[in-house]
Design a protein around this motif. Structure first.
Motif, PDB file in Angstrom:
ATOM      1  N   VAL A   1       7.794  -1.830  -2.267  1.00 17.92           N
ATOM      2  CA  VAL A   1       6.351  -1.630  -2.481  1.00 17.92           C
ATOM      3  C   VAL A   1       6.145  -0.514  -3.505  1.00 17.92           C
ATOM      4  N   GLY A   2       6.882   0.576  -3.344  1.00 18.44           N
ATOM      5  CA  GLY A   2       6.771   1.682  -4.301  1.00 18.44           C
ATOM      6  C   GLY A   2       7.212   1.279  -5.694  1.00 18.44           C
ATOM      7  N   LYS A   3       8.325   0.551  -5.778  1.00 16.47           N
ATOM      8  CA  LYS A   3       8.819   0.081  -7.073  1.00 16.47           C
ATOM      9  C   LYS A   3       7.801  -0.838  -7.760  1.00 16.47           C
ATOM     10  N   LEU A   4       7.158  -1.666  -6.946  1.00 14.75           N
ATOM     11  CA  LEU A   4       6.170  -2.587  -7.506  1.00 14.75           C
ATOM     12  C   LEU A   4       5.008  -1.825  -8.134  1.00 14.75           C
ATOM     13  N   GLN A   5       4.558  -0.782  -7.459  1.00 13.66           N
ATOM     14  CA  GLN A   5       3.453   0.013  -7.992  1.00 13.66           C
ATOM     15  C   GLN A   5       3.829   0.660  -9.327  1.00 13.66           C
ATOM     16  N   ILE A   6       5.074   1.147  -9.385  1.00  7.72           N
ATOM     17  CA  ILE A   6       5.557   1.754 -10.637  1.00  7.72           C
ATOM     18  C   ILE A   6       5.632   0.696 -11.741  1.00  7.72           C
ATOM     19  N   ALA A   7       6.134  -0.489 -11.400  1.00  9.95           N
ATOM     20  CA  ALA A   7       6.238  -1.572 -12.393  1.00  9.95           C
ATOM     21  C   ALA A   7       4.868  -1.976 -12.908  1.00  9.95           C
ATOM     22  N   ILE A   8       3.900  -2.022 -12.004  1.00  7.42           N
ATOM     23  CA  ILE A   8       2.534  -2.361 -12.411  1.00  7.42           C
ATOM     24  C   ILE A   8       1.987  -1.278 -13.325  1.00  7.42           C
TER      25      ILE A   8
ATOM     26  N   LYS B   1      -9.336  -7.545 -10.342  1.00  4.47           N
ATOM     27  CA  LYS B   1      -8.231  -6.598 -10.429  1.00  4.47           C
ATOM     28  C   LYS B   1      -7.458  -6.625  -9.119  1.00  4.47           C
ATOM     29  N   ILE B   2      -6.144  -6.712  -9.199  1.00  6.78           N
ATOM     30  CA  ILE B   2      -5.302  -6.768  -8.008  1.00  6.78           C
ATOM     31  C   ILE B   2      -5.275  -5.396  -7.347  1.00  6.78           C
ATOM     32  N   TYR B   3      -5.277  -5.405  -6.045  1.00 10.45           N
ATOM     33  CA  TYR B   3      -5.349  -4.176  -5.265  1.00 10.45           C
ATOM     34  C   TYR B   3      -4.086  -3.338  -5.469  1.00 10.45           C
ATOM     35  N   LEU B   4      -4.269  -2.084  -5.874  1.00 12.30           N
ATOM     36  CA  LEU B   4      -3.148  -1.160  -6.070  1.00 12.30           C
ATOM     37  C   LEU B   4      -3.257  -0.009  -5.080  1.00 12.30           C
ATOM     38  N   PHE B   5      -2.116   0.575  -4.757  1.00 11.60           N
ATOM     39  CA  PHE B   5      -2.086   1.730  -3.863  1.00 11.60           C
ATOM     40  C   PHE B   5      -2.032   3.025  -4.644  1.00 11.60           C
ATOM     41  N   ASN B   6      -2.323   4.092  -3.933  1.00 11.65           N
ATOM     42  CA  ASN B   6      -2.114   5.413  -4.483  1.00 11.65           C
ATOM     43  C   ASN B   6      -0.611   5.697  -4.484  1.00 11.65           C
ATOM     44  N   ALA B   7      -0.059   6.036  -5.650  1.00 14.91           N
ATOM     45  CA  ALA B   7       1.401   6.194  -5.773  1.00 14.91           C
ATOM     46  C   ALA B   7       1.925   7.301  -4.862  1.00 14.91           C
ATOM     47  N   ALA B   8       1.150   8.398  -4.719  1.00 17.55           N
ATOM     48  CA  ALA B   8       1.604   9.511  -3.889  1.00 17.55           C
ATOM     49  C   ALA B   8       1.788   9.056  -2.445  1.00 17.55           C
ATOM     50  N   PHE B   9       0.905   8.227  -1.999  1.00 16.32           N
ATOM     51  CA  PHE B   9       0.986   7.689  -0.629  1.00 16.32           C
ATOM     52  C   PHE B   9       2.281   6.916  -0.436  1.00 16.32           C
ATOM     53  N   LEU B  10       2.654   6.150  -1.438  1.00 18.15           N
ATOM     54  CA  LEU B  10       3.856   5.333  -1.331  1.00 18.15           C
ATOM     55  C   LEU B  10       5.120   6.196  -1.364  1.00 18.15           C
TER      56      LEU B  10
ATOM     57  N   LYS C   1       9.886  -9.132 -14.101  1.00 21.28           N
ATOM     58  CA  LYS C   1      10.384  -7.885 -13.499  1.00 21.28           C
ATOM     59  C   LYS C   1       9.720  -7.664 -12.136  1.00 21.28           C
ATOM     60  N   GLN C   2       8.426  -7.886 -12.077  1.00 23.01           N
ATOM     61  CA  GLN C   2       7.704  -7.691 -10.820  1.00 23.01           C
ATOM     62  C   GLN C   2       8.191  -8.662  -9.750  1.00 23.01           C
TER      63      GLN C   2
END
Length: 382
Positions: free
Chosen positions: A34-41, A3-12, A49-50
């Motif tokens: 970076v934030g947009k990427l997390q949302i797209a994922i 699984k690819i490493y994801l961030f906590n959205a709130a942090f971003l 798109k990513q």
């Protein structure tokens, strides 16, 4: 794939809301990517798109790295390393993915060097994680292409990063073994074993290396551990018995065979080995019973027929030496049984000299000189 490493959205989002930097700055654009990427994922957007988001972010990060001020900021390099490492994973264009893989590695080095207070540790850790995923992929490709040296160099780094991953440890060990780096192979196979792997092949590989290093006690212990993890596994059990025989631990071998035969009642090899061990200890009657059980499974089992014939010959010799007991088989009875077994063995393998020689001895005792001459002529033809 991991699984690819994801961030906590709130942090971003806290990042993107930081008022210190202008919203129009290149670094802010990179942050927003970076934030947009997390949302797209999170929304399961497709790779196209990513990659579009990543392209925008990397372009901004590269502009920031060329600015006199922001090029000294660790955040610039941390963002670039993360976005580049992600492209390396998802881009199906291999040369382009490899290019970003190399850019990610360079950016990680810069980020680590500049990030003295570890303010960007999450981004850097995520980048390192993604780079290792890419290294694993490249290592697997190299292994499939028989480039075992490259495979080992890549996979060992990934295995050291994910030390609990037993599959990775096995693959690293296999690559090391293929380049004849046996000490390293041993280390990675042992890592897999120590982390709870049950795959019988690992125990066999470890055993083989220990035997090559003449560490027979460790080899025995490894097979015992393998059998505990895989009770009555045919290949592990056979290897264990063979190793006990090779190290002349015959009593232990007999016990293992007896225990295994309670479960594997249709294993002709085990019956044969059981008989052979008892025959070597002079117990021909038990050997005969074991060989007969092997022959019930396979009536054309040459080794069992030959050893059964030999056991009858030995019993015949014992009958000559001992006083005749009422109802006990006589010398002639044993010799006749030996003849039948050895003739059947000879029919299966007519080129076996030992079988022919035993038959010559039997016919000599029976005064069948015609048969003796016939068989001696055969011997001369070999």
């Amino acid at each position: 794939m991991r699984k690819i490493y994801l961030f906590n959205a709130a942090f971003l989002f806290l990042w993107s809301a930081n008022p210190v930097f202008s919203q129009t700055s290149q670094l802010q654009i990179a942050r927003n990517s970076v934030g947009k990427l997390q949302i797209a994922i999170g929304n399961k957007e497709d790779a196209k798109k990513q990659l579009s988001i990543l392209g925008e972010g990397i372009k901004a990060a590269e502009s920031a790295q060329n600015d006199k001020k922001t090029k000294k900021w660790p955040e610039t390099w941390a963002i670039k390393s993360y976005l580049s490492s992600y492209v390396a994973i998802i881009d199906t264009d291999v040369p382009n993915a490899d290019r970003y893989y190399n850019l990610a590695i360079e950016a990680i080095d810069s980020a680590k060097r500049l990030d003295k207070f570890q303010a960007n540790s999450q981004l850097i850790s995520a980048s390192v994680y993604n780079v290792n995923i890419k290294k694993q992929e490249k290592g697997n490709v190299a292994y499939a292409n028989n480039d075992f040296l490259t495979a080992y160099e890549l996979l060992k780094e990934v295995s050291d990063f994910f030390p609990k991953d037993t599959t990775l440890a096995i693959n690293t060990g296999l690559a090391a073994q293929n380049i004849q780096s046996f000490d390293n192979a041993l280390a990675y196979f042992k890592r897999a074993k120590d982390n709870g792997i049950k795959n019988p092949v690992v125990f066999q590989k470890l055993t083989g290396i220990y035997i090559s290093k003449f560490e027979h006690e460790l080899a025995v212990k490894t097979l015992e551990d393998g059998i505990k993890a895989n009770p009555y596994h045919v290949f592990l059990t056979n290897d264990y018995i063979n190793l006990l025989l090779d190290t002349e631990k015959y009593n232990e071998a007999i016990k293992v065979i007896e225990s295994t035969l309670k479960v594997e009642t249709n294993n002709k090899l085990l019956y044969f080995l059981y008989g052979y061990l008892y025959q070597n200890n002079g117990n021909n009657s038990t050997a005969e019973l074991a060989y007969k059980k092997a022959l019930k499974i396979d009536e054309n089992y040459f080794d069992a027929l030959y050893q059964l014939g030999l056991a009858y010959v030995n019993s015949a010799n014992e009958a000559l030496k001992s006083k005749k007991t009422e109802g006990a088989p006589t010398f002639s009875s044993y010799i006749n049984r030996a003849e039948v077994a050895l003739l059947q063995a000879h029919e299966i393998n007519q080129n076996d000299k030992s079988t022919v020689q035993l038959l010559i001895d039997i016919y000599t005792r029976k005064n069948r000189l015609d048969k003796v001459q016939e068989l001696k002529s055969k011997l001369e033809e070999f």
